[in-house]
Write an enzyme that holds these catalytic residues in place. Structure first.
Site, PDB file in Angstrom:
ATOM      1  N   ARG A   1       0.657   3.953   6.057  1.00 16.86           N
ATOM      2  CA  ARG A   1       0.483   3.398   4.709  1.00 16.86           C
ATOM      3  C   ARG A   1       1.834   3.121   4.061  1.00 16.86           C
ATOM      4  O   ARG A   1       1.905   2.365   3.098  1.00 16.86           O
ATOM      5  CB  ARG A   1      -0.312   4.362   3.819  1.00 16.86           C
ATOM      6  CG  ARG A   1      -1.737   4.595   4.281  1.00 16.86           C
ATOM      7  CD  ARG A   1      -2.457   5.537   3.329  1.00 16.86           C
ATOM      8  NE  ARG A   1      -2.834   4.864   2.106  1.00 16.86           N
ATOM      9  CZ  ARG A   1      -4.038   4.327   1.879  1.00 16.86           C
ATOM     10  NH1 ARG A   1      -4.976   4.408   2.800  1.00 16.86           N
ATOM     11  NH2 ARG A   1      -4.315   3.734   0.746  1.00 16.86           N
TER      12      ARG A   1
ATOM     13  N   GLY B   1       4.118   8.358  -0.160  1.00 16.21           N
ATOM     14  CA  GLY B   1       4.742   7.511   0.863  1.00 16.21           C
ATOM     15  C   GLY B   1       4.726   6.108   0.328  1.00 16.21           C
ATOM     16  O   GLY B   1       3.701   5.634  -0.152  1.00 16.21           O
TER      17      GLY B   1
ATOM     18  N   GLY C   1       0.821  -1.198   0.000  1.00 18.33           N
ATOM     19  CA  GLY C   1       0.000   0.000   0.000  1.00 18.33           C
ATOM     20  C   GLY C   1       0.870   1.269   0.000  1.00 18.33           C
ATOM     21  O   GLY C   1       1.989   1.290   0.322  1.00 18.33           O
ATOM     22  N   CYS C   2       0.573   2.190  -0.197  1.00 18.21           N
ATOM     23  CA  CYS C   2       1.188   3.491  -0.423  1.00 18.21           C
ATOM     24  C   CYS C   2       0.218   4.610  -0.049  1.00 18.21           C
ATOM     25  O   CYS C   2      -0.944   4.370   0.193  1.00 18.21           O
ATOM     26  CB  CYS C   2       1.621   3.679  -1.880  1.00 18.21           C
ATOM     27  SG  CYS C   2       2.952   2.603  -2.414  1.00 18.21           S
ATOM     28  N   ALA C   3       0.746   5.821   0.026  1.00 15.70           N
ATOM     29  CA  ALA C   3      -0.076   6.985   0.328  1.00 15.70           C
ATOM     30  C   ALA C   3       0.226   8.073  -0.685  1.00 15.70           C
ATOM     31  O   ALA C   3       1.384   8.286  -1.029  1.00 15.70           O
ATOM     32  CB  ALA C   3       0.232   7.511   1.722  1.00 15.70           C
TER      33      ALA C   3
END
Lengths: 240, 364
Positions: free
Chosen positions: B42, B184, B13-15
């Site tokens: 995240r 992120g 996951g990432c932001a």
């Protein structure tokens, strides 16, 4: 009542503070902390701000009320209790929910009620006051989802691909659903008086929470969607 | 020795966050850094980065090449290589601030360049193509050198670390931009190296991405036919090249780009008005190899604007809101509320529905 200022707390600290409360709690200045009230069994929790993903996951009897919007996966796998959102919710609300009630004043994102199920005396209920995104009730296996479409805006009351893979439960939509494209494995029909009697209490609670006239709402045309047992999924993927 | 990105594959996951002023008002980097804080979990500390538009007004006619360099020799080789085809009007180390949260930094430089007219005339290419070719050549052939940003009046700042720390490291409070994007990272397929952090950028296009595309190899094979070199095995790189190919080379509009990479299902196309059907069918057929499948939410930065887009199934979250001249885009509403508590018209765009925000004409 215990007051908790969530600013500057990460999700572990906030959830520990909530668990340490005896009785009810009020959380303010919430910004994205996840898993709030996870597994909580009793008491009530009120939240202002924007709670993070998986609010009330595995909720087991407590009540959560949010003054604002909530993010993704509200009530993930909740078992009992009640969640009330005075705003809109993100995607995958009530994911695999198996009991309890979820009331949303505004809109729901994609995949609301995905894989909702029921067993024995457990009957999960989700009432969406506004509109629902695509894949509403995907793989629904039990429980009741109600979409009221009371918010304004250009989107349809339910977006694309509702009830994909539905094989249990009931879905109520306040619309004649003439434009709605449904899969072959479900049946849509106008709601009967008996159908509406089944959900009268939930609509009554909705109107108590957010305002509105329950009797007027009950008189509106609703469509009920259920699985079509004469056209099952057998042989959809493999011949056996 | 640790393997470099591109040599290891880790299947898992990432932001993202962005802000733009429609009035072209310039903002320092502090707010966008703040917006990343609620989404800390995240990412996992293996990548953070920012793209900023409008930051180099004094050099706005020159391409700003941001580079990671392993050592002095790599810088010398790069400089010599660039001087063959370009004039370097200014070069300097990008100012950084040391912090225990960011370690093992390479040498980080920026070169402001302009291709030589004589080179462009003899090669019969425009300056953008000349810069693109030079960047691809450096990234594939010059050992220890990697260009991670090469647009005009914009720049990418990225590192291995959490985004808050990366913003502090690069002193983003010293830059003024009319639009910012931030990322992120939680690397899923690669170990996480400075070059692999987001944003990915080519010329003025930059991409921040949350998701993991399953069409990577199909997309890569197609795009590499047109001179792009995917060096890092990371899906965001290929999305960046697709954007450049369709927008700059094929001259598609942003809406058409969205209809290619997040093409509607055939059943959805069938229900559109006839003229729209014809166009959507055409785009799906001609660019079928550029359909991006699997979960993604991206923000594409370009000169004078931003475009946000989700995959057609909307397997990642994204919300958009506005307040006065500003438009905010983020993976989570909390990321917007923390910097603008009174944000208005918050909504989640549907899968495949592009949200395009432009700075008013002449304001950037």
């Amino acid at each position: 009542m215990t007051y908790i200022d969530a600013s500057g707390m990460d999700y572990r600290q906030l959830n520990a503070a909530i668990r340490d409360c005896s009785g009810d709690a009020s959380v303010t200045d919430c910004y994205g902390q996840r898993f709030i009230g996870a597994g909580l069994e009793e008491g009530s929790l009120s939240i202002t701000g924007t709670p993070g993903n998986a609010l009330g996951a595995y909720l087991n009897g407590a009540c959560i009320e949010v003054r604002g919007n909530a993010q993704d996966a509200v009530g993930d796998t909740m078992n009992a209790g009640r969640i009330v959102i005075h705003g809109s919710i993100g995607d995958a609300a009530g994911y695999a929910m198996r009991g309890g009630e979820l009331y949303v004043e505004g809109n729901a994102g994609y995949r609301a009620g995905i894989h909702m199920k029921a067993y024995g005396d457990k009957l999960p209920v989700m009432v969406i006051g506004g509109k629902a995104g695509s894949f509403l009730g995907e793989y629904q296996a039990g429980g009741i989802i109600i979409v009221l479409g009371l918010t304004d805006g250009p989107r349809p009351i339910v977006s694309n691909f509702p009830c994909t893979g539905m094989h249990g439960g009931k879905l109520y939509i306040r619309s004649d659903c003439k434009k709605l494209l449904l899969p072959k494995q479900v049946i849509a029909r106008p709601a009967s008086r008996k159908d509406m009697n089944e959900v009268r209490d939930y609509l009554h609670t909705f109107c108590q929470l957010f305002g509105g006239n329950c009797d007027a709402l009950l008189r509106q045309p609703f469509t009920v969607i259920t699985p079509n047992s004469s056209n099952p999924y057998k042989q959809l993927y493999v011949t056996n | 020795m640790n393997k470099m990105e591109g040599q290891v594959r880790i299947p898992s996951g990432c932001a993202i966050s962005a802000v733009i002023s429609r009035d072209g008002k310039r903002m320092t980097g502090e707010k966008i850094i703040e917006s990343m804080r609620p989404m800390h979990d995240r990412s996992n500390g293996l990548g953070g980065g920012f793209a900023a538009y409008g930051i180099y007004p004094e050099y706005k006619d020159f391409f700003a090449l941001h580079m990671f360099l392993e050592d002095r020799a790599a810088r010398k080789s790069c400089e010599a290589f660039l001087r063959e085809t370009m004039e370097i009007v200014h070069l300097e180390r990008i100012p950084i601030r040391t912090t225990p949260a960011i370690t093992n930094e390479p040498l980080i430089w920026r070169f402001f360049v302009t291709p030589l007219r004589s080179t462009l005339a003899s090669m019969q290419i425009d300056e953008e193509e000349c810069v693109t070719r030079a960047v691809m050549a450096i990234n594939t052939r010059i050992k220890g050198a990697y260009v991670f940003s090469c647009g005009k009046n914009m720049g990418v700042f990225k590192a291995v670390g959490y985004p808050e720390d990366v913003g502090y490291f690069y002193r983003l409070e010293d830059y003024q931009a009319y639009s910012w994007t931030a990322h992120g990272r939680y690397p899923t397929n690669t170990p996480g190296w400075w070059g692999g952090a987001h944003p990915f950028a080519l010329l003025n296009y930059s991409i921040v991405h949350n998701g993991e595309i399953s069409s990577y190899d199909t997309n890569r094979r197609f795009i590499e036919m047109f001179g792009y070199k995917c060096t890092l095995q990371t899906d965001t790189e290929v999305i960046t090249y697709i954007a450049d190919y369709l927008l700059r080379k094929q001259k598609l509009s942003l809406e058409e780009l969205a209809s290619v990479i997040a093409a509607p299902f055939w059943s959805t196309i069938d229900r559109k008005p006839p003229q729209e059907q014809e166009k959507l069918r055409y785009l799906r057929k001609v660019f079928s190899s550029l359909l991006i499948t699997g979960p993604f939410s991206i923000v594409l930065g370009f000169e004078g604007g931003l475009m946000a887009l989700n995959d057609r199934l909307k397997l990642r979250s994204m919300v958009v809101g506005e307040k006065d001249d500003k438009v905010y885009i983020a993976s989570e509403e909390s990321a917007i509320r923390v910097i603008e508590p009174d944000v208005e018209n918050i909504y989640a765009p549907a899968g495949g529905e592009p949200v395009i925000v432009r700075v008013k004409e002449g304001k950037f």
